[in-house]
Write a protein that holds these residues in place. Structure first.
Motif, PDB file in Angstrom:
ATOM      1  N   HIS A  10      31.422 -24.478  58.120  1.00  0.00           N
ATOM      2  CA  HIS A  10      30.171 -25.502  58.092  1.00  0.00           C
ATOM      3  C   HIS A  10      30.208 -25.600  59.135  1.00  0.00           C
ATOM      4  N   PRO A  11      28.338 -26.141  59.557  1.00  0.00           N
ATOM      5  CA  PRO A  11      27.759 -26.943  60.383  1.00  0.00           C
ATOM      6  C   PRO A  11      28.780 -28.677  60.849  1.00  0.00           C
ATOM      7  N   MET A  12      28.901 -28.705  59.784  1.00  0.00           N
ATOM      8  CA  MET A  12      29.413 -30.350  59.228  1.00  0.00           C
ATOM      9  C   MET A  12      30.651 -30.028  59.137  1.00  0.00           C
ATOM     10  N   LYS A  13      31.712 -29.996  59.655  1.00  0.00           N
ATOM     11  CA  LYS A  13      33.234 -29.709  58.961  1.00  0.00           C
ATOM     12  C   LYS A  13      33.758 -30.812  59.691  1.00  0.00           C
ATOM     13  N   ASN A  14      33.321 -31.588  60.209  1.00  0.00           N
ATOM     14  CA  ASN A  14      34.201 -32.372  61.074  1.00  0.00           C
ATOM     15  C   ASN A  14      33.188 -34.392  60.597  1.00  0.00           C
ATOM     16  N   TYR A  15      32.060 -34.059  60.322  1.00  0.00           N
ATOM     17  CA  TYR A  15      31.489 -35.341  59.803  1.00  0.00           C
ATOM     18  C   TYR A  15      33.286 -36.191  58.549  1.00  0.00           C
ATOM     19  N   LEU A  16      33.461 -36.934  58.919  1.00  0.00           N
ATOM     20  CA  LEU A  16      34.459 -37.663  58.012  1.00  0.00           C
ATOM     21  C   LEU A  16      33.560 -38.636  57.160  1.00  0.00           C
ATOM     22  N   THR A  17      34.194 -38.673  56.029  1.00  0.00           N
ATOM     23  CA  THR A  17      33.171 -39.930  54.957  1.00  0.00           C
ATOM     24  C   THR A  17      34.686 -41.021  55.165  1.00  0.00           C
ATOM     25  N   GLN A  18      35.426 -41.098  55.798  1.00  0.00           N
ATOM     26  CA  GLN A  18      36.842 -42.174  56.103  1.00  0.00           C
ATOM     27  C   GLN A  18      36.945 -41.986  56.840  1.00  0.00           C
ATOM     28  N   ALA A  19      37.275 -42.666  57.553  1.00  0.00           N
ATOM     29  CA  ALA A  19      38.003 -42.917  59.205  1.00  0.00           C
ATOM     30  C   ALA A  19      39.088 -44.001  59.661  1.00  0.00           C
ATOM     31  N   VAL A  20      39.569 -44.852  60.004  1.00  0.00           N
ATOM     32  CA  VAL A  20      40.519 -45.509  60.071  1.00  0.00           C
ATOM     33  C   VAL A  20      39.760 -46.078  61.382  1.00  0.00           C
ATOM     34  N   GLY A  21      39.477 -47.508  61.183  1.00  0.00           N
ATOM     35  CA  GLY A  21      39.131 -48.178  62.037  1.00  0.00           C
ATOM     36  C   GLY A  21      37.491 -48.098  62.285  1.00  0.00           C
ATOM     37  N   ALA A  22      37.107 -47.378  61.964  1.00  0.00           N
ATOM     38  CA  ALA A  22      35.174 -47.346  62.119  1.00  0.00           C
ATOM     39  C   ALA A  22      34.531 -47.693  60.858  1.00  0.00           C
ATOM     40  N   MET A  23      35.156 -48.281  60.102  1.00  0.00           N
ATOM     41  CA  MET A  23      34.385 -48.804  58.856  1.00  0.00           C
ATOM     42  C   MET A  23      35.769 -49.972  58.388  1.00  0.00           C
ATOM     43  N   LEU A  24      35.416 -51.270  57.715  1.00  0.00           N
ATOM     44  CA  LEU A  24      36.636 -51.745  57.499  1.00  0.00           C
ATOM     45  C   LEU A  24      36.735 -51.349  55.794  1.00  0.00           C
ATOM     46  N   ASP A  25      35.965 -51.106  55.397  1.00  0.00           N
ATOM     47  CA  ASP A  25      36.265 -50.848  53.760  1.00  0.00           C
ATOM     48  C   ASP A  25      36.362 -49.176  53.436  1.00  0.00           C
ATOM     49  N   ILE A  26      37.793 -49.428  53.574  1.00  0.00           N
ATOM     50  CA  ILE A  26      38.354 -47.448  53.349  1.00  0.00           C
ATOM     51  C   ILE A  26      39.384 -47.737  51.909  1.00  0.00           C
ATOM     52  N   SER A  27      39.479 -46.908  51.799  1.00  0.00           N
ATOM     53  CA  SER A  27      39.921 -46.180  49.981  1.00  0.00           C
ATOM     54  C   SER A  27      41.784 -45.348  51.013  1.00  0.00           C
ATOM     55  N   VAL A  28      42.552 -46.483  51.003  1.00  0.00           N
ATOM     56  CA  VAL A  28      43.713 -45.267  51.699  1.00  0.00           C
ATOM     57  C   VAL A  28      43.885 -44.536  50.449  1.00  0.00           C
ATOM     58  N   ASP A  29      44.473 -43.540  50.285  1.00  0.00           N
ATOM     59  CA  ASP A  29      45.186 -42.500  49.592  1.00  0.00           C
ATOM     60  C   ASP A  29      46.929 -42.001  49.704  1.00  0.00           C
ATOM     61  N   VAL A  30      47.210 -42.520  48.537  1.00  0.00           N
ATOM     62  CA  VAL A  30      48.788 -42.962  48.462  1.00  0.00           C
ATOM     63  C   VAL A  30      49.406 -41.926  46.856  1.00  0.00           C
ATOM     64  N   GLY A  31      50.772 -42.200  47.009  1.00  0.00           N
ATOM     65  CA  GLY A  31      51.443 -41.555  46.216  1.00  0.00           C
ATOM     66  C   GLY A  31      52.665 -40.652  47.136  1.00  0.00           C
ATOM     67  N   SER A  32      52.989 -40.606  45.703  1.00  0.00           N
ATOM     68  CA  SER A  32      54.825 -40.353  46.043  1.00  0.00           C
ATOM     69  C   SER A  32      55.687 -39.617  45.079  1.00  0.00           C
ATOM     70  N   PHE A  33      56.360 -39.273  45.443  1.00  0.00           N
ATOM     71  CA  PHE A  33      56.762 -38.029  44.976  1.00  0.00           C
ATOM     72  C   PHE A  33      58.332 -37.244  45.312  1.00  0.00           C
ATOM     73  N   LYS A  34      59.102 -36.603  44.036  1.00  0.00           N
ATOM     74  CA  LYS A  34      60.690 -36.454  44.771  1.00  0.00           C
ATOM     75  C   LYS A  34      60.374 -35.732  45.113  1.00  0.00           C
ATOM     76  N   VAL A  35      61.605 -35.418  45.808  1.00  0.00           N
ATOM     77  CA  VAL A  35      61.300 -34.259  46.723  1.00  0.00           C
ATOM     78  C   VAL A  35      63.182 -33.324  46.890  1.00  0.00           C
ATOM     79  N   LYS A  36      62.891 -32.085  47.486  1.00  0.00           N
ATOM     80  CA  LYS A  36      64.387 -31.113  47.093  1.00  0.00           C
ATOM     81  C   LYS A  36      64.910 -30.562  48.151  1.00  0.00           C
ATOM     82  N   SER A  37      65.858 -30.390  48.246  1.00  0.00           N
ATOM     83  CA  SER A  37      67.037 -29.493  48.553  1.00  0.00           C
ATOM     84  C   SER A  37      66.234 -28.506  48.815  1.00  0.00           C
ATOM     85  N   GLY A  38      65.752 -27.746  50.542  1.00  0.00           N
ATOM     86  CA  GLY A  38      65.078 -26.620  50.925  1.00  0.00           C
ATOM     87  C   GLY A  38      63.262 -26.631  50.555  1.00  0.00           C
TER      88      GLY A  38
END
Length: 233
Positions: A151-179
């Motif tokens: 798509h010709p607009m594939k590099n158009y970001l809706t959020q970027a750190v520093g480009a705007m003050l009001d950003i929504s950071v996606d966060v999460g946590s999970f268990k990890v396993k060997s391998g």
């Protein structure tokens, strides 16, 4: 405990490397892809790395997903303030994708279109969601993933750190396993190398980060390429 491999490359087209990565002890990993006119993207990604390193080293553990979120927000404020101070920095920003391991648990935070993946056996899963206009079209069923890649607009970001003050950071946590294996990367990899090839390289290479960068270069290397591969012991 994780074993990590890292690689960064300017690619074959760009005149500057606006990507950055960081390995922050204990067991914290970060990739960033800067944007902006002149050298502003390079400045933004490195400001992000420096700010996050300083924030974490001055913050008591545990570094939960909320701590990682705060680190990104604080970095964004610094970048935004710098962008207001000089005309050539105006509008600069950066992606940020990071993960921290603490025992059998992982915490992550994310803004932009760099990515975090997990490989479990035969299952290769993108854990982050791109903050981009094209990804919103995919989510709404308006275009396919295959169409999104060109798509010709594939590099158009809706959020970027520093480009705007009001950003929504996606966060999460999970268990990890060997391998399990985790991949952090900028879009210089994923725009050049498909999922199946990424998995094959991770499984077969003794230096998977270097091998992934080589594959991106072999396929055109149209952007800066940054890769961190993490294996859970």
């Amino acid at each position: 405990m994780t074993k990590h491999y890292e690689a960064i490359n300017i690619g074959l087209v760009r005149s500057r490397n606006e990507d950055a990565l960081a390995v922050i002890e204990p067991e914290t990993y970060l990739v960033a892809d800067g944007m902006g006119g002149q050298a502003a993207g390079e400045i933004a990604s490195r400001m992000l790395v420096n700010s996050i390193e300083n924030f974490l080293h001055s913050t008591a553990q545990p570094w939960t997903e909320k701590v990682l979120e705060q680190a990104i927000v604080k970095a964004g404020e610094r970048i935004y303030d710098a962008a207001q101070s000089r005309e050539e920095y105006k509008g600069m920003g950066t992606t940020a994708t990071m993960i921290h391991f603490d025992g059998n648990r992982a915490y992550y935070a994310h803004v932009g279109d760099s990515r975090l993946y997990r490989l479990q056996g035969d299952h290769f899963q993108q854990l982050t969601e791109d903050h981009s206009y094209v990804e919103s079209l995919v989510r709404n069923g308006e275009i396919s993933q295959a169409a999104a890649r060109i798509h010709p607009m594939k590099n158009y970001l809706t959020q970027a750190v520093g480009a705007m003050l009001d950003i929504s950071v996606d966060v999460g946590s999970f268990k990890v396993k060997s391998g399990e294996v985790f991949l952090l990367c900028t879009d210089g990899l994923t725009n050049m190398v498909g999922d199946d090839e990424i998995v094959q390289i991770i499984r077969s290479s003794r230096q998977p980060a270097d091998a992934l960068v080589k594959a991106a270069l072999d396929n055109g290397g149209k952007d800066n390429i940054t890769v961190i591969v993490l294996g859970v012991a």
